[in-house]
Scaffold this active site. Structure first.
Site, PDB file in Angstrom:
ATOM      1  N   LYS A 106       4.645   9.283   8.779  1.00  0.00           N
ATOM      2  CA  LYS A 106       4.361   8.711  10.091  1.00  0.00           C
ATOM      3  C   LYS A 106       5.367   9.118  11.172  1.00  0.00           C
ATOM      4  O   LYS A 106       5.255  10.185  11.744  1.00  0.00           O
ATOM      5  CB  LYS A 106       4.209   7.199   9.972  1.00  0.00           C
ATOM      6  CG  LYS A 106       3.006   6.798   9.111  1.00  0.00           C
ATOM      7  CD  LYS A 106       2.669   5.345   9.206  1.00  0.00           C
ATOM      8  CE  LYS A 106       1.565   4.961   8.234  1.00  0.00           C
ATOM      9  NZ  LYS A 106       0.276   5.597   8.502  1.00  0.00           N
ATOM     10  N   TYR A 122       0.860  -1.185   0.000  1.00  0.00           N
ATOM     11  CA  TYR A 122       0.000   0.000   0.000  1.00  0.00           C
ATOM     12  C   TYR A 122       0.895   1.234   0.000  1.00  0.00           C
ATOM     13  O   TYR A 122       1.781   1.375   0.851  1.00  0.00           O
ATOM     14  CB  TYR A 122      -0.898   0.004   1.244  1.00  0.00           C
ATOM     15  CG  TYR A 122      -1.768   1.239   1.366  1.00  0.00           C
ATOM     16  CD1 TYR A 122      -2.885   1.395   0.559  1.00  0.00           C
ATOM     17  CD2 TYR A 122      -1.469   2.230   2.294  1.00  0.00           C
ATOM     18  CE1 TYR A 122      -3.684   2.522   0.664  1.00  0.00           C
ATOM     19  CE2 TYR A 122      -2.270   3.356   2.409  1.00  0.00           C
ATOM     20  CZ  TYR A 122      -3.373   3.504   1.603  1.00  0.00           C
ATOM     21  OH  TYR A 122      -4.168   4.627   1.715  1.00  0.00           O
ATOM     22  N   ASP A 130       9.612   2.913  -0.304  1.00  0.00           N
ATOM     23  CA  ASP A 130       8.535   3.558   0.456  1.00  0.00           C
ATOM     24  C   ASP A 130       8.737   3.274   1.944  1.00  0.00           C
ATOM     25  O   ASP A 130       8.374   2.220   2.450  1.00  0.00           O
ATOM     26  CB  ASP A 130       7.183   3.034  -0.023  1.00  0.00           C
ATOM     27  CG  ASP A 130       6.005   3.705   0.689  1.00  0.00           C
ATOM     28  OD1 ASP A 130       6.251   4.501   1.618  1.00  0.00           O
ATOM     29  OD2 ASP A 130       4.855   3.421   0.311  1.00  0.00           O
TER      30      ASP A 130
END
Length: 448
Positions: free
Chosen positions: A284, A153, A256
């Site tokens: 994050k 994702y 990523d």
């Protein structure tokens, strides 16, 4: 038993009242499906405050938090240094949409920690970062297509929303030609014309697909640890081979690290595994609870955003948000302190070992996969879960939420979604681990 009784948190009357009220104004009563009744039964726990590794809900119940905002809260809740930083920055003006010294100081600290970052561009979210990374790769290579792996994702940008959720095994198609399953309505099928889909963690499959499509790929994008199916680690040498093969075919390797960045090491998984990506993305943990993303890499690629006739356009009123940049700089200073990562790994590994012992002693067929500050529990008879297809075929994703709801009743806060992961912050302690182990032991009683 006295300790466990103290941790009982079944009384959630006010949470339910707030949820009923929320559904009058919000779709599903939440702002993201991962927070609502799709995951939490019969509805979400309304959290009201947090401090350190603990949170309190609307009914005053106290929990040890092992979700930590899906990994964003690397320093736990309301870290005193960050509270002071925010208060001072707010008093001086939170945002100007102008150049500030705060973004310079944040970028300097970022570059010191991330080995591949000659320069960095800040965004507001991880999704924005991965969008920008792909645009840069396409501009730099002059190619359009990119390779995405099953189960990964990379945000909710249209081209990425392919095979990011689990499905019944008979829907997946053959390994050499995976079925293409969109994750959302509202995306034109033509959007995926430039996407090459492949299984992850399989060198032979990777070599096969790159032999076919490598010459037309602008980029290969991958999570270094598959974090969208829990916590699936790369096989030994896989990331290194991925780096070699992408370079050989002229495709940019986008790593990523929105989930893994600043979690496993100061420089993220690229430091831990010794990988040099062409472009990397972060989010994050970078913001310690504030919304932020980042794209990092060499000047030769990122300078394409420099204003010119043929530039890669990247605007954003809130890019480099002053208050957030102050938090980022303070957070990276905290993470740079001696022994920070040693302690994160020790606490996480202790939790993993404790859970494994509970499942062994209780004779529950479950594994705890991962290491250090991020891991996941899989109810399975397998010794390990290696990829998306393993997860879809062999993991009992109905038993996991039952187990987590029992933990919620015993004062452990965690998402019941098996596709996410357990997070340890700098605020967690040995006592928190002991509380988790005792709660897990109790929750295993009669679990089947």
């Amino acid at each position: 038993m006295r300790m466990m009784a103290k941790g009982q948190t079944q009384n959630r009357i006010r949470s339910q009242q707030w949820f009923e009220r929320a559904q009058q104004s919000l779709v599903e009563g939440v702002n993201s499906p991962s927070r609502g009744a799709t995951v939490y039964t019969p509805g979400p726990i309304m959290l009201e405050r947090g401090r350190g590794s603990h949170v309190w809900d609307a009914d005053g119940n106290e929990y040890v938090d092992f979700m930590m905002s899906f990994g964003a809260l690397i320093q736990g809740h309301a870290h005193p240094t960050l509270v002071k930083t925010v208060s001072e920055a707010m008093a001086e003006g939170s945002h100007f949409a102008a150049a500030t010294s705060a973004e310079v100081e944040a970028a300097e600290r970022f570059r010191r920690l991330v080995p591949s970052a000659e320069v960095v561009r800040f965004t507001n979210t991880g999704t924005e970062a991965t969008m920008l990374a792909l645009r840069l790769a396409r501009a730099h290579t002059g190619r359009r297509k990119f390779l995405k792996f099953e189960g990964h994702y990379h945000g909710w940008y249209d081209p990425y929303l392919l095979n990011a959720h689990s499905h019944p095994p008979d829907q997946l198609g053959p390994v050499e030609d995976p079925a293409r399953i969109p994750d959302s309505e509202g995306i034109p099928p033509s959007t995926f014309d430039d996407v090459v889909l492949a299984p992850w963690n399989d060198v032979a499959a990777l070599e096969h697909v790159l032999k076919q499509h490598g010459h037309e790929l602008a980029a290969v994008i991958t999570e270094p640890v598959m974090a969208n199916m829990g916590c699936i680690l790369p096989r030994d040498g896989y990331l290194q081979r991925l780096r070699e093969l992408s370079r050989d075919c002229g495709a940019m390797l986008i790593l990523d690290e929105v989930v893994t960045g600043f979690r496993y090491a100061p420089g993220g998984c690229q430091e831990h595994y010794g990988i040099q990506p062409d472009i990397s993305t972060f989010g994050k943990a970078l913001g310690a609870g504030f919304p932020v993303g980042a794209v990092a890499g060499p000047r030769s690629i990122l300078e394409r955003m420099r204003w010119s006739e043929n530039m890669v356009l990247h605007y954003g009123t809130f890019n480099g948000h002053r208050l957030t940049m102050k938090v980022v700089a303070a957070n990276l200073d905290l993470l740079s302190a001696e022994n920070t990562y040693r302690k994160l790994h020790e606490i996480g590994n202790s939790a993993i070992a404790g859970l494994r012992e509970v499942f062994r002693r209780r004779q529950v067929k479950a594994i705890v996969q991962g290491f250090g500050p991020m891991f996941q529990i899989y109810f399975t008879e397998c010794d390990a879960i290696h990829d998306y297809r393993d997860y879809c075929k062999y993991v009992d994703t109905t038993l996991y939420p039952r187990f987590v709801h029992r933990l919620l009743d015993r004062g452990i806060y965690m998402t019941p979604s098996n596709g996410l992961h357990w997070i340890v912050s700098t605020a967690h302690t040995d006592a928190d681990v002991q509380t988790l182990v005792e709660a897990a032991d109790s929750a295993c009683s009669g679990l089947s």
